[in-house]
Design a protein around this motif. Structure first.
Motif, PDB file in Angstrom:
ATOM      1  N   ALA A   1       6.933  10.229  -7.074  1.00 50.42           N
ATOM      2  CA  ALA A   1       6.615   8.838  -6.746  1.00 50.42           C
ATOM      3  C   ALA A   1       5.331   8.764  -5.928  1.00 50.42           C
ATOM      4  O   ALA A   1       4.528   7.841  -6.089  1.00 50.42           O
ATOM      5  CB  ALA A   1       7.766   8.210  -5.982  1.00 50.42           C
TER       6      ALA A   1
ATOM      7  N   GLY B   1       4.803   3.860  -7.426  1.00 48.10           N
ATOM      8  CA  GLY B   1       4.993   4.365  -6.076  1.00 48.10           C
ATOM      9  C   GLY B   1       4.722   3.373  -4.967  1.00 48.10           C
ATOM     10  O   GLY B   1       4.772   3.725  -3.783  1.00 48.10           O
TER      11      GLY B   1
ATOM     12  N   THR C   1       7.711   2.766  -2.652  1.00 46.56           N
ATOM     13  CA  THR C   1       7.978   4.029  -1.968  1.00 46.56           C
ATOM     14  C   THR C   1       7.004   4.220  -0.815  1.00 46.56           C
ATOM     15  O   THR C   1       7.402   4.642   0.290  1.00 46.56           O
ATOM     16  CB  THR C   1       7.872   5.207  -2.956  1.00 46.56           C
ATOM     17  OG1 THR C   1       8.813   5.014  -4.014  1.00 46.56           O
ATOM     18  CG2 THR C   1       8.156   6.522  -2.256  1.00 46.56           C
TER      19      THR C   1
END
Length: 233
Positions: free
Chosen positions: A20, A43, A46
């Motif tokens: 990620a 991503g 994240t």
């Protein structure tokens, strides 16, 4: 404010490994406003979770004012989030059985703020987002834009240094989106916040002084000199 060094986050998807984040390096100075864009699954959320101490990297360091969030205990991470970081999410995350006032007050409970002071600060926060007259209303009695204003007030009532927003206008129509974007920008300037926002909306991204693009876990950052800087506090 923030320094990310070699931040990697890996997940398992069946037998496959998914990166990620793939060795992210990033510096965010105090008072910066950074917008993060990129394709779904690239991503973005994240990265925001790393900045907020909501998740830990597989490798690398996430420094906030010199403290590596990745190395803190859960108790210390919770304390950092409670005191220094405000969160705004796409889904508002309001408690449906509490009024707007009570929802905002919930952010102050972990800080040990006394009831009378909680009420005063929550009322001020709601006033600052233009909802002082709706303090006694439940979320179901408010529009989507008003609910997001309550969520913003809840994020700011604890007077954080950092505001992290994950698709804060994603559930709103275009007109309301612009109102919320202008509100967030105004609060950023007024309070001298460090503000990081994830959005798919290119119109919002063009308003930010810095734009980070995440693709397959790789980060590219560009500056936008045409965007206004915050007024010093």
């Amino acid at each position: 404010m923030y320094e990310l060094i070699g931040v990697t986050k890996q997940y398992r998807r069946g037998q496959a490994r998914v990166d990620a984040l793939a060795g992210i390096d990033l510096t965010i100075a105090p008072g910066d406003r950074l917008v993060v864009q990129g394709p779904t699954g690239g991503g973005k959320s994240t990265l925001l979770q790393m900045l907020g101490g909501l998740d830990r990297p597989t490798a690398g360091s996430v420094f906030l004012d010199g403290t590596d969030l990745a190395r803190l205990s859960e108790a210390r991470l919770t304390a950092v989030r409670s005191r220094y970081i405000g969160f705004v999410f796409q889904s508002f995350n309001l408690i449906p059985t509490l009024t707007a006032q009570e929802n905002v007050e919930t952010a102050l409970v972990p800080l040990g703020v006394k009831a009378a002071e909680r009420r005063r600060r929550a009322a001020e926060a709601l006033d600052s987002v233009g909802l002082g007259e709706r303090a006694a209303h439940l979320p179901s009695e408010l529009s989507g834009g008003q609910q997001q204003r309550v969520a913003i007030a809840r994020a700011l009532v604890k007077r954080p240094q950092v505001l992290l927003a994950d698709e804060p206008t994603g559930n709103l129509d275009e007109s309301t989106r612009d109102e919320i974007a202008e509100l967030l920008e105004g609060l950023w300037r007024e309070h001298g916040l460090t503000f990081v926002m994830v959005t798919h909306d290119s119109a919002l991204a063009r308003r930010a002084p810095r734009l980070a693009t995440l693709r397959k876990g790789r980060l590219t950052v560009t500056d936008n000199p045409k965007a206004a800087a915050p007024t010093p506090a």
